[in-house]
Design a protein around this motif. Structure first.
Motif, PDB file in Angstrom:
ATOM      1  N   ASN A 123      42.146  43.926  44.358  1.00 48.82           N
ATOM      2  CA  ASN A 123      41.012  43.761  44.062  1.00 48.82           C
ATOM      3  C   ASN A 123      40.608  44.158  42.402  1.00 48.82           C
ATOM      4  O   ASN A 123      39.865  45.305  42.143  1.00 48.82           O
ATOM      5  CB  ASN A 123      40.318  44.850  44.884  1.00 48.82           C
ATOM      6  CG  ASN A 123      40.085  44.583  46.482  1.00 48.82           C
ATOM      7  OD1 ASN A 123      40.012  43.052  46.609  1.00 48.82           O
ATOM      8  ND2 ASN A 123      40.287  45.202  47.253  1.00 48.82           N
TER       9      ASN A 123
ATOM     10  N   SER B 127      36.349  37.617  49.020  1.00 50.48           N
ATOM     11  CA  SER B 127      36.737  39.261  49.240  1.00 50.48           C
ATOM     12  C   SER B 127      35.447  40.023  48.580  1.00 50.48           C
ATOM     13  O   SER B 127      35.103  40.882  48.935  1.00 50.48           O
ATOM     14  CB  SER B 127      37.771  39.835  48.703  1.00 50.48           C
ATOM     15  OG  SER B 127      38.933  39.000  49.073  1.00 50.48           O
ATOM     16  N   ALA B 128      34.849  39.448  47.472  1.00 48.50           N
ATOM     17  CA  ALA B 128      33.616  39.722  46.828  1.00 48.50           C
ATOM     18  C   ALA B 128      32.441  39.505  47.542  1.00 48.50           C
ATOM     19  O   ALA B 128      31.198  39.703  47.218  1.00 48.50           O
ATOM     20  CB  ALA B 128      33.618  39.665  45.495  1.00 48.50           C
TER      21      ALA B 128
END
Length: 563
Positions: A369, A405-406
């Motif tokens: 991340n 993922s975001a």
């Protein structure tokens, strides 16, 4: 190079096979032939070029030496060997045309065998196999060359099928050590352990006699092939047994064993073996050795050790780092979250970074991340490197996972549209599993297998037990193929390795491991469910993906969730 056909227009047709004595070369021709063969066998680029030039000179009708030329059925194999070493396809095709013109191809087995080898060396296994099929009376060497042509070009299943055909249709031909060595390589590539065990037994049995069997057990090349076979089929203990029993080892033996241990997550054993190799046995490592050692550090997340081995490679052994060494070092650092240091390594490289290095950084950004801005920068650098369509699609897929993922699903959709507009497709994943000597291959959502009904029924049962155990799918692993959460979950459920696991659960011998070969890296969600299945069903699942082995047992994985 001038055309061979243009300089050999009046060569005689091949003599009848029964008149070979009459066509034996003269003393002068024998000298020329010996020189031609020596140049071709030297395995040097400059001497192979000279071999082709000598062949043209000997058989040129305008050359003073043409009267002393050896018969073409003697000289053509040497010239074809030189062309094969150079992967000189245009010259090879000219030689093929010449052989066909004078009746040597496909009628003459030795010339045709050399042509099969030529096309295999030029990366054309289909042409090699087509020519083999036209040989009127293929010898054992013909079969060996054809099997090796397929195995050497990565078509392992076809190589194994051809070997089975030889055993079925030509019982008069007993496999020799060369046959079985090629078969061992094909079994290693296909992850076919039981076939590899059979080939190992065949090797010892078919040669016959205690003396010959003893010679086989001492043959370094064959033993290296066995170490490679067992290492690549998930049987690292068998690989170590073969290695430990070898009466003689060369550098390739050590490299194969160090790498096998590293790929199976036996990191400390791998590094200890390297220390024994260099300090106790005084074997000097090469560039390949350090790829294996750095891979061990990478699989174990050993950052300090990786730095040390990389430095020792240069300072102690004088080995100039290659792109593979830089790639390992970048991956070691990036996966540990040291992305800035990894970028410093890239900046100091003595060669241009390839797309694999940038993709490695992008993958690390995704897992750590590291932020959209840095991830997008890595993706741009990867896309700027000229590469094949599969590599480009891999970058798009990784970037889509960053966006997923975001929770930026609009950007995921944009990536999907870009791939469609540019004609790129995600590399298709497949998983294969060997059962009772046959290799079964699956793709996502596959319904072509004869036991599909049973496979999907078992898959439903697995899903129910996973849900009862508290499993929830990681939907970020399916952003490229679906939009609705329910559809994404269903897509994950149909990944190829899950079909292979389902097939294995109701076909494998109780207590035996389920061994699966996958062409892509295992996704996070499939990794999670494989751990759960190993515990719920009390079974060991061994998965060989593109990077390494995963041994799932009792709810955990040998990679310790670091891959």
């Amino acid at each position: 190079m001038p055309s061979f056909a243009a300089t050999t227009s009046s060569l005689p047709a091949a003599p009848p096979r029964s008149s070979s004595d009459a066509s034996s070369p003269t003393a002068t021709a024998r000298s020329s032939l010996n020189l031609l063969r020596s140049l071709a066998r030297a395995r040097r680029t400059d001497l192979s070029h000279r071999a082709l030039l000598l062949f043209r000179s000997l058989h040129s009708t305008s050359s003073p030496s043409s009267s002393a030329a050896p018969p073409p059925h003697f000289s053509l194999p040497a010239a074809l060997s030189a062309a094969a070493f150079l992967a000189a396809l245009p010259e090879g095709r000219q030689l093929h045309a010449l052989a066909a013109k004078i009746g040597l191809a496909p009628a003459h087995a030795v010339v045709s065998n050399s042509l099969v080898h030529l096309y295999a060396s030029c990366g054309l296994p289909d042409e090699a196999l087509a020519l083999f099929r036209r040989i009127p009376a293929p010898t054992l060497v013909s079969w060996n060359t054809a099997v090796d042509a397929l195995a050497g070009n990565g078509d392992h299943l076809a190589a194994l099928a051809l070997f089975r055909e030889m055993q079925r249709d030509r019982p008069d031909l007993s496999p020799d050590a060369y046959t079985v060595q090629s078969v061992l390589g094909a079994c290693a590539g296909a992850g076919a352990l039981s076939l590899g065990l059979y080939a190992h037994a065949l090797l010892l049995r078919e040669l016959g006699g205690a003396g010959d069997a003893g010679d086989v057990s001492r043959d370094v090349l064959i033993n290296n092939s066995l170490v490679d076979l067992y290492g690549k089929c998930g049987a690292v203990e068998l690989a170590r047994q073969v290695f430990d029993r070898m009466p003689e080892r060369d550098l390739a033996s050590w490299n194969a064993m160090v790498l096998a241990l590293a790929n199976h997550g036996r990191v400390r054993e791998s590094l200890d073996l390297f220390d024994r190799m260099t300090r106790t046995e005084n074997v000097v490592p090469n560039a390949i050795t350090f790829v294996a050692v750095l891979s061990a550090c990478n699989h174990g997340g050993l950052v300090a050790e990786g730095r040390g081995y990389f430095a020792a490679m240069v300072s102690e052994y004088g080995i100039r780092p290659r792109i593979e060494h830089y790639g390992c070092m970048v991956d070691i650092l990036a996966r540990a979250g040291l992305i800035e240091e990894a970028l410093d390594v890239v900046a100091g490289m003595k060669c241009r970074p390839d797309s694999i290095i940038w993709r490695s950084l992008l993958d690390a950004c995704c897992k750590r991340n590291a932020g959209l801005e840095l991830s997008e920068a890595m993706a741009k650098l990867a896309l700027d490197v000229p590469d094949d369509a599969v590599s480009v699609s891999g970058v798009y897929v990784l970037l889509s996972r960053v966006y997923a993922s975001a929770q930026r699903w609009n950007d995921v959709g944009m990536i999907r549209r870009l791939m469609s507009e540019d004609g790129f497709k995600k590399e298709p994943g497949f998983s294969s599993i060997e059962m009772a000597g046959s290799v079964h291959q699956f793709v996502a959502g596959d319904t072509s297998h004869p036991q599909s009904e049973e496979i999907y029924k078992k898959l439903d049962e697995i899903q129910q037990r996973l849900t009862s155990a508290g499993y929830k799918p990681d939907l970020s692993e399916a952003p490229m193929v679906a939009d609705m959460d329910r559809t994404k979950g269903a897509t994950l459920r149909l990944h190829s390795e899950r079909l292979a696991i389902s097939f294995g659960l109701f076909n494998a011998t109780p207590g035996a491991p389920i061994r699966i070969l996958k062409n892509l890296r295992v996704c996070k969600d499939c990794h999670t469910i494989s751990k759960l299945i190993s515990k719920l069903y009390d079974v060991e699942i061994i998965v060989r993906d593109r990077i390494r082995f995963h041994h799932f047992k009792d709810g955990s994985c040998s990679c310790k969730d670091y891959w």
